[in-house]
Scaffold this active site. Structure first.
Site, PDB file in Angstrom:
ATOM      1  N   SER A 135       0.848  -1.183   0.000  1.00  0.00           N
ATOM      2  CA  SER A 135       0.000   0.000   0.000  1.00  0.00           C
ATOM      3  C   SER A 135       0.889   1.241   0.000  1.00  0.00           C
ATOM      4  CB  SER A 135      -0.883  -0.030   1.258  1.00  0.00           C
ATOM      5  OG  SER A 135      -1.650   1.134   1.338  1.00  0.00           O
ATOM      6  N   LYS A 161      -1.495  -1.021  -4.101  1.00  0.00           N
ATOM      7  CA  LYS A 161      -2.681  -0.230  -3.739  1.00  0.00           C
ATOM      8  C   LYS A 161      -2.208   1.194  -3.512  1.00  0.00           C
ATOM      9  CE  LYS A 161      -5.033   0.079   0.657  1.00  0.00           C
ATOM     10  NZ  LYS A 161      -5.756  -0.677   1.702  1.00  0.00           N
ATOM     11  N   LYS A 163      -3.398   5.107  -2.216  1.00  0.00           N
ATOM     12  CA  LYS A 163      -4.387   5.931  -1.541  1.00  0.00           C
ATOM     13  C   LYS A 163      -4.752   7.079  -2.470  1.00  0.00           C
ATOM     14  CE  LYS A 163      -4.227   3.786   2.518  1.00  0.00           C
ATOM     15  NZ  LYS A 163      -5.400   3.226   3.222  1.00  0.00           N
ATOM     16  N   ASP A 188      -7.593   3.037  -2.740  1.00  0.00           N
ATOM     17  CA  ASP A 188      -8.290   3.134  -1.455  1.00  0.00           C
ATOM     18  C   ASP A 188      -8.541   4.608  -1.165  1.00  0.00           C
ATOM     19  OD1 ASP A 188      -9.306   2.912   1.089  1.00  0.00           O
ATOM     20  OD2 ASP A 188      -7.518   1.990   1.980  1.00  0.00           O
ATOM     21  N   GLU A 213     -11.585   0.809  -2.920  1.00  0.00           N
ATOM     22  CA  GLU A 213     -11.847   0.515  -1.512  1.00  0.00           C
ATOM     23  C   GLU A 213     -12.443   1.736  -0.816  1.00  0.00           C
ATOM     24  OE1 GLU A 213      -8.329  -1.036   0.305  1.00  0.00           O
ATOM     25  OE2 GLU A 213      -9.181  -0.968   2.318  1.00  0.00           O
ATOM     26  N   ASP A 238     -14.203  -1.471   3.755  1.00  0.00           N
ATOM     27  CA  ASP A 238     -13.250  -1.592   4.860  1.00  0.00           C
ATOM     28  C   ASP A 238     -13.901  -0.962   6.094  1.00  0.00           C
ATOM     29  OD1 ASP A 238     -11.177  -1.133   6.702  1.00  0.00           O
ATOM     30  OD2 ASP A 238      -9.753  -0.364   5.265  1.00  0.00           O
ATOM     31  N   LYS A 262     -10.012  -6.741   8.309  1.00  0.00           N
ATOM     32  CA  LYS A 262      -9.016  -6.431   9.341  1.00  0.00           C
ATOM     33  C   LYS A 262      -9.691  -6.908  10.613  1.00  0.00           C
ATOM     34  CE  LYS A 262      -7.502  -2.149   7.065  1.00  0.00           C
ATOM     35  NZ  LYS A 262      -7.624  -0.675   7.099  1.00  0.00           N
ATOM     36  N   GLY A 290      -4.439  -4.057   6.605  1.00  0.00           N
ATOM     37  CA  GLY A 290      -3.545  -3.913   7.746  1.00  0.00           C
ATOM     38  C   GLY A 290      -3.581  -2.510   8.312  1.00  0.00           C
TER      39      GLY A 290
HETATM   40 MG    MG Z   1      -8.678   0.730   3.613  1.00  0.00          MG
END
Ligand code: MG
Length: 370
Positions: A135, A161, A163, A188, A213, A238, A262, A290
Site C-alpha cells: 500500500s 494499492k 491511496k 483506497d 476501496e 473496509d 481487518k 492492515g
Molecule cells: Mg482501507
C-alpha cells in the site's frame, strides 16, 4: 485455561516512511500491546489503535481506560476452553473493537500454543504462503508515488494499492498505468468521496482496477450500493464493516463485491472467522488489510490470511518496509515471488523480543488474578 496475568503496554515505534491517507498522516506506529499469562504460557496481541480518531473513533487514549476499566476486569482470573468465549464476556461493552481485539489475539496465541499448533492452523488456515501487495500512501507528487511503486515492484510485491482523494486520483491512476502497464492495481479512498463524485468515480472504470476501496462514508452501505450499481469496478468495503453481520447486510444489499477483513476492526480473530465464513458462503472474496502493525499484529494477520477465502493479495509487507527494527524474530520477509511464508511453529510462530518491546514502551500496567 486460567487467565492469571495481563500486561498492557502503549508502544511507539518510528516508521521509516511516514504514512499518509486522505484523512491522516503518521510518523510513528503507536498501538497497544497485550500480553496474557495462561497456565504458564504467554500470548501476545496487538490493539491497532492510533493517536488520532481518523480511521475509527478509537485512539490509544480511549482504548487504555476501556481495557483497564472494563475489558480486563471481565477477563482476569477466569477460565476458558476456547478464545471465542472471551467475545461473549466482553460483548456488554459496546463497540471498542480495536481495544478488545488485542486481548482476544493474545488468548488465541496461547490457545494455539497449548494445542501445540500454529495460530494459522488453530484458525483453520490452509495456505503455506500468502500473496502480498504493498500500500502506497499519498505523497506530495505523482512522481513520488511512482518512485515508491517502482521500489515495491522491484522487491516482488504482487499488487499495488494507492491511496487516493479528490484531486489526487485520476491523473495518478493514469500515470501508474502509463508507467507500469497491467500491474495488479487497486485504490483506497478512505471515505473521501460522496455520491456527488459519481461521474469522477465512474472514470476510474477505464483503468481495470482490482477494486475501489471504501470510497464513501465510514458507516455507509446504502450509498455504496447505489454506487456499485453505477460502476463496473468492484467496490471493497473496509471502514463500513465492523462485524460479520455488517458484512452480511452489505453483501445482501449489493454495497460491495469484496471485503477487506481487518480482524481488529471487528473486535478480533473470532469475529474475523465469522466474517470469512459469511463471505465464503456468498461467493464474496476477501483479503487481509492492515494497520501497518508491529510484528505482533502482523503475525496474526499472516495467520488469518492463510484461510481459503482470502483469495486477493494481503496488505502485508516485510518488517523492514516499515521499521528500522521490528519487535519479533525472525522479521517478516517477502519472498522474491511476492509471498510471505506462513510460520508453522506453535502460536504466532515468531518470538517476541522483550528487550525491544521494552525499548519502545511508553506506558505499562500489569493486572493479576486475585
Ligand atoms: Mg482501507
Amino acid at each position: 485455561m486460567r487467565i492469571e496475568r495481563i500486561e498492557l503496554r502503549h508502544v511507539r515505534i518510528p516508521y521509516i516512511f511516514p504514512f499518509e491517507t486522505s484523512v491522516d498522516r503518521d510518523e510513528a506506529k503507536d498501538c497497544l500491546i497485550v500480553r496474557a499469562w495462561v497456565d504458564g504460557l504467554e500470548g501476545w496481541g496487538e490493539s491497532p489503535v492510533t493517536m488520532k480518531p481518523y480511521y475509527k473513533e478509537e485512539t490509544v487514549e480511549t482504548a487504555w481506560p476501556i481495557l483497564t476499566g472494563f475489558v480486563i476486569p471481565r477477563v482476569i482470573g477466569r477460565t476458558l476452553d476456547r478464545p471465542q468465549e472471551v467475545v461473549e464476556w466482553v460483548a456488554p461493552i459496546r463497540r471498542h473493537y480495536l481495544a478488545k481485539a488485542g486481548l482476544e489475539a493474545a488468548l488465541w496465541d496461547v490457545y494455539a500454543q497449548r494445542q501445540g499448533i500454529s495460530l494459522a492452523a488453530a484458525l483453520g488456515g490452509t495456505r503455506t504462503k500468502i500473496d502480498v501487495g504493498m500500500s502506497v500512501g499519498i505523497e506530495p507528487t505523482i512522481d513520488a508515488v511512482l518512485s515508491r511503486i517502482d521500489t515495491w515492484l522491484g522487491q516482488g510485491y504482487q499488487r499495488i494499492k494507492v491511496k487516493i482523494k479528490p484531486g489526487f486520483d485520476l491523473a495518478l491512476v493514469r500515470a501508474i498505468r502509463d508507467r507500469f502497464g497491467g500491474i495488479r492495481l487497486q485504490v483506497d479512498a478512505n471515505t473521501a468521496y460522496s455520491l456527488r463524485d459519481l461521474s469522477r468515480l465512474r472514470e476510474l472504470d477505464d483503468y481495470d482496477l482490482l477494486m475501489i476501496e471504501q470510497p464513501l462514508d465510514h458507516d455507509d452501505i446504502i450509498d455504496h450500493a447505489t454506487l456499485q450499481r453505477a460502476l463496473r469496478t468492484p467496490i471493497c468495503l473496509d471502514e463500513s464493516i465492523d462485524s460479520s453481520e455488517d458484512a452480511r447486510k452489505a453483501i445482501d444489499l449489493g454495497a460491495c463485491t469484496i471485503i477487506n477483513i481487518k480482524t481488529a476492526r471487528m473486535g478480533g480473530l473470532s469475529e474475523g472467522l465469522r466474517c470469512h465464513a459469511i463471505c465464503q458462503d456468498r461467493g464474496i472474496p476477501v483479503w487481509c488489510g492492515g494497520f501497518l502493525e508491529t510484528g505482533i499484529g502482523r503475525a496474526a494477520n499472516i495467520a488469518i490470511a492463510s484461510l481459503p477465502n482470502f483469495t486477493l493479495p494481503a496488505d502485508l509487507g516485510a518488517s523492514r518496509r516499515y521499521f528500522h527494527e521490528d519487535i519479533i524474530e525472525p522479521w517478516v520477509e517477502v519472498n522474491r515471488d511476492g509471498t510471505v511464508d506462513v510460520p508453522t511453529g506453535p502460536g504466532l510462530g515468531f518470538a517476541v523480543v522483550e528487550r525491544l518491546v521494552d525499548k519502545y514502551t511508553v506506558r505499562k500496567e500489569t493486572f493479576r488474578a486475585s
